[in-house]
Design a protein around this motif. Structure first.
Motif, short mmCIF file in Angstrom:
data_model
loop_
_atom_site.label_atom_id
_atom_site.label_comp_id
_atom_site.label_asym_id
_atom_site.label_seq_id
_atom_site.Cartn_x
_atom_site.Cartn_y
_atom_site.Cartn_z
N LYS A 245 2.89 6.37 6.40
CA LYS A 245 1.66 7.13 7.18
C LYS A 245 0.44 7.27 5.83
CE LYS A 245 0.54 11.02 10.01
NZ LYS A 245 1.24 12.01 10.48
N ARG A 246 -0.45 6.82 5.85
CA ARG A 246 -1.46 7.04 4.88
C ARG A 246 -2.30 8.18 5.20
NH1 ARG A 246 -5.56 3.29 3.13
NH2 ARG A 246 -5.79 4.78 1.28
N LYS B 221 7.52 1.46 6.82
CA LYS B 221 6.29 1.81 7.30
C LYS B 221 5.97 3.09 6.91
CE LYS B 221 4.66 2.46 12.47
NZ LYS B 221 5.16 2.55 13.56
N PHE C 270 -6.32 6.46 12.93
CA PHE C 270 -6.34 7.34 14.22
C PHE C 270 -6.52 8.73 13.62
CE2 PHE C 270 -2.03 7.08 12.64
CZ PHE C 270 -1.58 8.38 12.80
N ARG D 149 0.35 -4.52 5.87
CA ARG D 149 -0.34 -4.62 7.12
C ARG D 149 -0.56 -3.39 7.65
NH1 ARG D 149 3.65 -6.73 10.08
NH2 ARG D 149 5.07 -6.67 8.64
N GLN E 260 -3.49 6.43 9.06
CA GLN E 260 -3.20 5.02 9.35
C GLN E 260 -1.66 4.76 9.17
OE1 GLN E 260 -4.93 2.52 6.64
NE2 GLN E 260 -5.78 0.92 8.45
N PHE E 261 -0.97 4.02 9.73
CA PHE E 261 0.16 3.48 9.55
C PHE E 261 0.02 2.14 9.00
CE2 PHE E 261 1.52 6.58 12.84
CZ PHE E 261 2.53 7.14 12.01
N VAL E 262 0.88 1.90 8.02
CA VAL E 262 0.97 0.68 7.11
C VAL E 262 2.06 0.13 7.14
CG1 VAL E 262 0.05 -0.73 4.88
CG2 VAL E 262 -1.26 1.41 5.74
N ASP E 263 2.59 -1.23 7.58
CA ASP E 263 3.67 -2.06 7.28
C ASP E 263 3.82 -2.56 6.01
OD1 ASP E 263 5.50 -1.45 9.64
OD2 ASP E 263 3.56 -2.23 10.58
#
Lengths: 331, 256
Positions: free
Chosen positions: B156-157, B154, A197, A192, B165-168
């Motif tokens: 951070k890509r 979670k 950013f 998800r 971008q953060f991805v869960d």
């Protein structure tokens, strides 16, 4: 029916990536060499406008591959959607730009199809009916010609700048565009992603600098950065670095040149102790003049340097600072 | 958390490379070191274990020399190691390397698998993502931060041009780790001593042979790249080199 080459173009933030046009140019060159047909596809929730834009190029056909689940990007959805599309169309060769997004899903897609990707290519050769893809190895110290030995579809990705996007030919008339809806079942997408950013605004804009003195691993210790700084000051330029220096915290990340940092094209790029890994080169190869000082005579940075010094930077930089100061004083 | 870290031994960055007789690979008589992004992957695994408990296992493939990478990892704090030991592993493509790893860990249950984002020799950047697909796990690449959450993790890509971008995502998962995600530690003397008694499981080519197939791509020819630029080498003692360089900066590059 002739074999087909399929280019998967990439769009983000309402624009086709520049690398996508470069891949179209690569596809056109391979099509000319092999006689294969060339088609292109754009992938997303609603990407018809991008498909129409691509249709101006010399292509046999353009597809917009669509599903609501393809937005936002996830590797699960892209691999599932493209697998369905490629199985239906059966191209011989699938080309993509070697972007961070493609790197994220294309090995998964190829594996799901029992195939392989030759990644980060810089060119191709068509010799005796055999298609070879050229890629850099050992951080650019060597190059390799690589062939596919398994069944198609074959996947290959091209490095940014390997082909010129402005060389992508326009067609005599617009290529036909077809929308293909792919089905991605619930539960396929597991990640998800949140909004994309940017970290705090970059403090230093190196893209405007006319002179850049850049340091790499050869600088050895944080305290040695000072002599590079002195040289930059003497020249009236900015100080920059390759990634490992910023990773070590010796200089802030906003002074990093390369694929994950800034891309620059100054009048002078003076590389101190930088070996010239691909990821760095892509960020500075557009410089008008490149001077490299490195103790390793095989360092790939010398491949693109105008003036090269094989030697210890700690011996050469101090007298260089003095000579630059003298020259400036004489002006 | 039980974490597997895939590591690779590669030629040292400034090692002079020579082509082998068939010009399909390099001569093996060079100095080797751990692939740099893999060192960051190991460090991140050790930090996650220190925060959440669990176990860190390291795996590599390659001839006897590759064991050095595992020994260093054990000295830094990894709990045990797996070595797919055979010269033939060096020539496997990414698909086969991932298949060999998957076969070697089939009886294990990891929560996370880390790899470096790419290797400094081939630079394909593929084994981690292929391994995820083979295992049926989700993955994320070029990771700069990992946090445990109630539902999984979670991450951070890093994207291009300074974007993130953060991805869960749920566990188990495969992550490819970017250099610079953390600060590397050094092995301590006590760590080096303890490493000698930590378990190291060897896996022979025969043990995983049934899981791998023919390579799907082949290096036809390896060579020194053709120069595209006419580079002028400036030689002499440092003071003279400095004078000549300034002359070039002034008269040819016109920046002085």
């Amino acid at each position: 029916m002739p074999d087909t080459i399929l280019v998967i173009a990439e769009q983000r933030e309402g624009k086709l990536n520049r690398a996508s046009l470069e891949t179209i140019a690569a596809g056109q060159a391979i099509a000319a060499a092999t006689g294969w047909a060339l088609e292109a596809a754009v992938v997303g929730a609603s990407v018809g406008s991008f498909a129409n834009e691509l249709a101006a190029k010399k292509l046999a056909k353009v597809y917009s591959v669509e599903s609501a689940k393809l937005e936002p990007y996830t590797p699960d959805a892209f691999a599932a959607g493209l697998k369905q599309f490629i199985e239906a169309k059966q191209p011989k060769l699938v080309l993509m730009p070697h972007t961070y997004q493609v790197r994220d899903f294309v090995p998964k897609l190829a594996t799901a199809m029992g195939s392989t990707v030759i990644s980060d290519c810089i060119g191709f050769k068509h010799e005796g009916g055999k298609l070879l893809f050229t890629r850099q190895m050992f951080q650019g110290k060597l190059a390799a010609d690589v062939s596919f030995t398994g069944n198609s579809p074959w996947f290959a990705t091209f490095q940014n700048g390997a082909f010129r996007g402005d060389k992508a030919e326009d067609g005599a008339s617009a290529a036909p565009v077809e929308t293909v809806k792919v089905e991605i079942a619930d539960g396929v997408v597991r990640n998800r992603p949140q909004e994309v950013f940017k970290e705090a605004k970059q403090a230093v804009d190196l893209t405007q600098a006319e002179i850049i003195v850049s340091v790499g691993r050869g600088i050895k210790e944080q305290k040695n950065i000072e002599i590079a700084k002195q040289l930059a000051d003497a020249l009236g330029g900015e100080l920059a670095a390759s990634r490992p220096i910023c990773d070590s915290g010796w200089l802030p990340m906003d002074r990093q040149i390369g694929s994950s940092g800034q891309t620059v094209a100054p009048k002078l790029y003076l590389a101190l102790g930088i070996s010239g890994a691909i990821q760095h080169i892509v960020g500075m190869k557009g410089a008008r003049g490149i001077v490299a000082i490195n103790k390793d005579s095989e360092a790939p940075i010398f491949e693109i340097a105008d003036f090269a010094v094989v030697g210890n930077l700690f011996d050469i930089v101090p007298p260089l600072i003095e000579e630059v100061k003298k020259a400036k004083a004489g002006n | 958390m039980k974490i597997l870290v895939c590591m690779k031994q590669v030629p040292q960055k400034d090692a002079p490379l020579k082509l082998n007789e068939t010009a399909t690979w390099i001569r093996e008589d060079v100095s080797y070191e751990v692939n740099e992004p893999d060192a960051y992957a190991l460090e991140e695994a050790l930090r996650q274990k220190e925060k959440h408990g669990g176990e860190v296992v390291v795996i590599t493939s390659g001839p006897a020399r590759a064991q050095q990478v595992l020994r260093e990892a054990l000295a830094k704090g990894a709990d045990r190691a797996i070595h797919l030991e055979d010269n033939a592993f060096v020539g496997l493509d990414a698909f086969n390397t991932a298949r060999a790893f998957a076969a070697a860990i089939k009886d294990e249950q990891f929560d996370l698998i880390f790899t470096g984002l790419q290797s400094d020799d081939y630079g394909y950047a593929q084994v981690g993502v292929i391994l995820a697909e083979l295992l049926g796990w989700p993955h994320a690449t070029i990771i700069m931060q990992i946090e445990k959450t109630d539902a999984g993790i979670k991450v951070k890509r890093e994207l291009e041009a300074g974007f993130f971008q953060f991805v869960d995502m749920p566990l188990p998962a495969v992550l490819t780790i970017q250099s610079g995600i953390n600060k590397l530690r050094y092995a301590t003397l006590i760590g080096i001593k303890n490493a000698k008694n930590k378990p190291l499981r060897k896996v022979a080519l025969a043990d995983v042979q049934s899981a791998i197939g023919n390579n799907l791509q082949m290096i036809e020819k390896l060579y020194i790249p053709q120069k595209t630029k006419n580079t002028e080498f400036i030689e002499g003692p440092p003071a003279e080199v400095a004078k000549k360089l300034v002359e070039k900066l002034r008269n040819e590059l016109r920046v002085l």
